[in-house]
Design an enzyme around this catalytic site. Structure first.
Site, PDB file in Angstrom:
ATOM      1  N   LYS A  11       5.114  16.268 -10.031  1.00 45.50           N
ATOM      2  CA  LYS A  11       6.439  15.973  -9.486  1.00 45.50           C
ATOM      3  C   LYS A  11       7.392  17.060  -9.970  1.00 45.50           C
ATOM      4  O   LYS A  11       7.133  17.768 -10.952  1.00 45.50           O
ATOM      5  CB  LYS A  11       6.939  14.588  -9.914  1.00 45.50           C
ATOM      6  CG  LYS A  11       7.060  14.355 -11.425  1.00 45.50           C
ATOM      7  CD  LYS A  11       8.340  14.888 -12.040  1.00 45.50           C
ATOM      8  CE  LYS A  11       8.388  14.669 -13.556  1.00 45.50           C
ATOM      9  NZ  LYS A  11       9.356  15.559 -14.228  1.00 45.50           N
ATOM     10  N   ASP A  49       7.571   8.624 -17.635  1.00 47.05           N
ATOM     11  CA  ASP A  49       7.396   9.119 -16.267  1.00 47.05           C
ATOM     12  C   ASP A  49       6.283   8.407 -15.505  1.00 47.05           C
ATOM     13  O   ASP A  49       6.209   8.526 -14.282  1.00 47.05           O
ATOM     14  CB  ASP A  49       7.056  10.624 -16.277  1.00 47.05           C
ATOM     15  CG  ASP A  49       8.228  11.483 -16.700  1.00 47.05           C
ATOM     16  OD1 ASP A  49       9.323  10.948 -16.919  1.00 47.05           O
ATOM     17  OD2 ASP A  49       8.032  12.706 -16.819  1.00 47.05           O
TER      18      ASP A  49
END
Length: 269
Positions: free
Chosen positions: A8, A132
């Protein structure tokens, strides 16, 4: 079973508050990128974690994939498995690769053994592994806040844009990155800024880690400048570094521009 945990990027990263538990509250947009690892899971006589590709520090018991298996196995009657991780996503690079590996382990185990774990419960498991990790359960663009483990949908699509990620091989730990920042409330709501055209983001969508890390590692600042020089409509450091990315309107091959660094490029979805 073979799955491909993806990276990401952070589009904007504001450090807004230091928490009493020692963590920081952030504001950011997480956006999936197709730079992937490969994770194979198969039933075995004894549990084993193996890796190839980029060398992963520590022994297998410390890996987030192993921790994810143990977490699920503590609540479900799982047989031993062999986990083999082919590591491509750079480590300590602000791309969430380890978090993605853990989340994809949860999702793969759920599918492989037909556990029927709800999405909400998978997210709960992922939060226990790292800030995350929860993002990668749904793995779609999201506005992230809190420690980076709280999410809300964001109507942001960069589909068809071309992205180039440049990793110079500098490992920056979260502790090092956070040591140089001063938490403060945002001047402008990131969600509102991201509704505006990408051409307006350059001086408004900021990563708070850049100020300190660019002074310490001038190469990072130089890479960002070069991305703009070759036509990026927006460029930034991702997460706490050290990967820089540039978003382009057209396909742009920059492998020859950064021959000494790891470069990944492709279309955004």
């Amino acid at each position: 079973m073979l799955v491909f945990p993806n990276a990401k990027i952070n589009i904007g990263l504001n450090i807004v508050e230091k928490r009493q538990d020692g963590f920081h509250n952030i504001e950011s947009c997480f956006y999936p990128v197709d730079w992937t690892d490969a994770l194979e899971i198969s039933v075995a006589d004894n549990f084993r974690f193996q890796s190839s590709g980029i060398t992963i520090p520590g022994d297998g018991s410390d890996n987030l994939c192993s921790k994810a298996y143990q977490l699920i196995a503590s609540d479900y009657d799982l047989p031993p498995v062999n986990l083999h991780l082919l590591k491509h996503i750079p480590i300590g690079a602000g791309l969430g690769g380890g978090s993605s590996d853990a989340a994809f382990t949860i999702k793969a185990l759920n599918q492989l053994f037909s556990l029927e774990i709800s999405v909400e419960k998978q997210i709960s498991y992922a939060r226990r592994l790292g800030s995350d990790c929860a993002f990668f359960i749904l793995d779609r663009p999201a506005y992230c806040y809190g420690k980076g483990d709280e999410f809300e949908e964001i109507a942001l699509s960069l589909q068809g844009k071309w992205i180039v990620l440049v990793n110079p091989g500098i490992h920056i730990s979260s502790a090092e990155a956070y040591a140089g920042v001063r938490a403060q409330p945002s001047e402008e709501d990131l969600r509102k800024i991201l509704k505006d055209p990408i051409t307006s983001w350059k001086d408004r969508v900021r990563n708070d880690f850049e100020a300190t890390l660019f002074s310490r590692y001038t190469l990072l600042k130089e890479i960002k400048s070069e991305l703009y020089n070759v036509g990026a409509v927006y460029a930034s450091m991702s997460g706490s570094g050290s990967t820089l990315f540039g978003i382009f309107d057209q396909e742009t091959d920059l492998r020859a521009t950064f021959p000494e660094f790891k470069v990944w490029q492709g279309h955004l979805k």
